[in-house]
Motif scaffolding. Structure first.
Motif, PDB file in Angstrom:
ATOM      1  N   CYS A  21       0.854  -1.192   0.000  1.00 49.50           N
ATOM      2  CA  CYS A  21       0.000   0.000   0.000  1.00 49.50           C
ATOM      3  C   CYS A  21       0.892   1.245   0.000  1.00 49.50           C
ATOM      4  N   CYS A  24       0.137   2.999   3.728  1.00 50.43           N
ATOM      5  CA  CYS A  24       0.474   2.419   5.036  1.00 50.43           C
ATOM      6  C   CYS A  24       1.475   1.257   4.929  1.00 50.43           C
ATOM      7  N   THR A  26       1.234  -1.837   4.043  1.00 55.33           N
ATOM      8  CA  THR A  26       0.849  -3.248   4.206  1.00 55.33           C
ATOM      9  C   THR A  26       0.794  -3.891   2.826  1.00 55.33           C
ATOM     10  N   CYS A  36      -4.328  -0.135  -0.023  1.00 51.46           N
ATOM     11  CA  CYS A  36      -5.045  -1.262   0.580  1.00 51.46           C
ATOM     12  C   CYS A  36      -6.509  -0.831   0.780  1.00 51.46           C
ATOM     13  N   CYS A  39      -7.032   2.037   3.409  1.00 51.06           N
ATOM     14  CA  CYS A  39      -6.617   3.383   2.971  1.00 51.06           C
ATOM     15  C   CYS A  39      -7.516   3.871   1.835  1.00 51.06           C
TER      16      CYS A  39
HETATM   17 ZN   LIG Z   1      -2.969   1.131   3.355  1.00 53.75          ZN
END
Ligand SMILES: [Zn+2]
Length: 238
Positions: A21, A24, A26, A36, A39
């Motif tokens: 992402c 963030c 991930t 993601c 988000c």
């Molecule tokens: Zn994210």
């Protein structure tokens, strides 16, 4: 051919750098997504009843030189749209820019005036700024839009002749003064853009002073009809 090149580049990049992402970091579940789901759910689109949109319409269209304005997202400090803009600086930034541009291109396609557009023009950076930064983010977005609309992108028709000071701390009136006469169509642009219907593209519209000044130069000096587009709009306090 360019489409194949883009896909190949994306495939190589996702092999070398497993997709995470942009906001963030991930690992991304949906293949090819920039954000993601968590988000992505925080991304706010600009609707036509958004006060920011009204303000941009007033400054750029009613009191300005543009025929209409389209923006995709709301820019929030430390939000996912800011993270996407920030990602332009790093690996795969060109791909991020083009994909955001393509998303904006899809919105533009829904406008009744979309078939009138003849050329996509990014708001230029001053050459000193371009040298320092290495890329013009507005150009990356313009290329994504151009690919969706099937239109050429012109980066040589208008230039920024004054290297203006940073605008982040200035109000609307100060920004207008700061960018007044900052743009000038070059000799070639006066010829190639003359009388054309142009989609003028910038990254974020805050007060609109920059894109307004650039549109003004195109309207007054090359007789263009100008539609304005930006990936995002920001509150002046963002
Ligand atoms: Zn994210």
């Amino acid at each position: 051919m360019p489409v194949i090149c883009d896909r190949l580049r994306e495939a190589i990049l996702s092999f070398l750098f497993p997709p995470v992402c942009t906001c963030c970091a991930t690992l991304l579940p949906p293949p090819g997504a920039l954000l993601c789901p968590a988000c992505h759910s925080r991304v706010q689109t600009i609707t036509q009843d958004d006060p920011l949109f009204f303000l941009a319409c007033r400054r750029l269209c009613e009191d300005g030189p543009c025929a209409d304005v389209v923006s995709a997202y709301r820019f929030e400090k430390d939000g996912p749209v800011q993270a996407l803009m920030h990602a332009l600086k790093y690996r795969g930034g060109t791909m991020v820019g083009r994909r955001l541009g393509a998303q904006l291109g899809q919105l533009i396609l829904m406008r009744p005036w979309a078939p009138m557009i003849e050329v996509v023009v990014p708001v230029p950076l001053h050459r000193a700024r371009l040298r320092e930064r290495g890329y013009n983010q507005a150009e990356l977005f313009a290329r994504g839009i151009g690919s969706v609309l099937g239109l050429p992108v012109s980066t040589s028709g208008i230039r920024r002749i004054r290297c203006t000071q940073s605008q982040t701390t200035l109000g609307y009136a100060e920004r207008q003064g700061n960018v007044h006469s900052a743009f000038e169509p070059c000799l070639r642009g006066r010829h190639t853009l003359r009388g054309k219907t142009v989609l003028l593209v910038d990254d974020v519209i805050t007060t609109g002073a920059t894109i307004r000044a650039c549109a003004m130069a195109l309207v007054e000096k090359t007789g263009c009809k100008v539609f304005a587009a930006s990936i995002a709009q920001a509150d002046q306090d963002s």
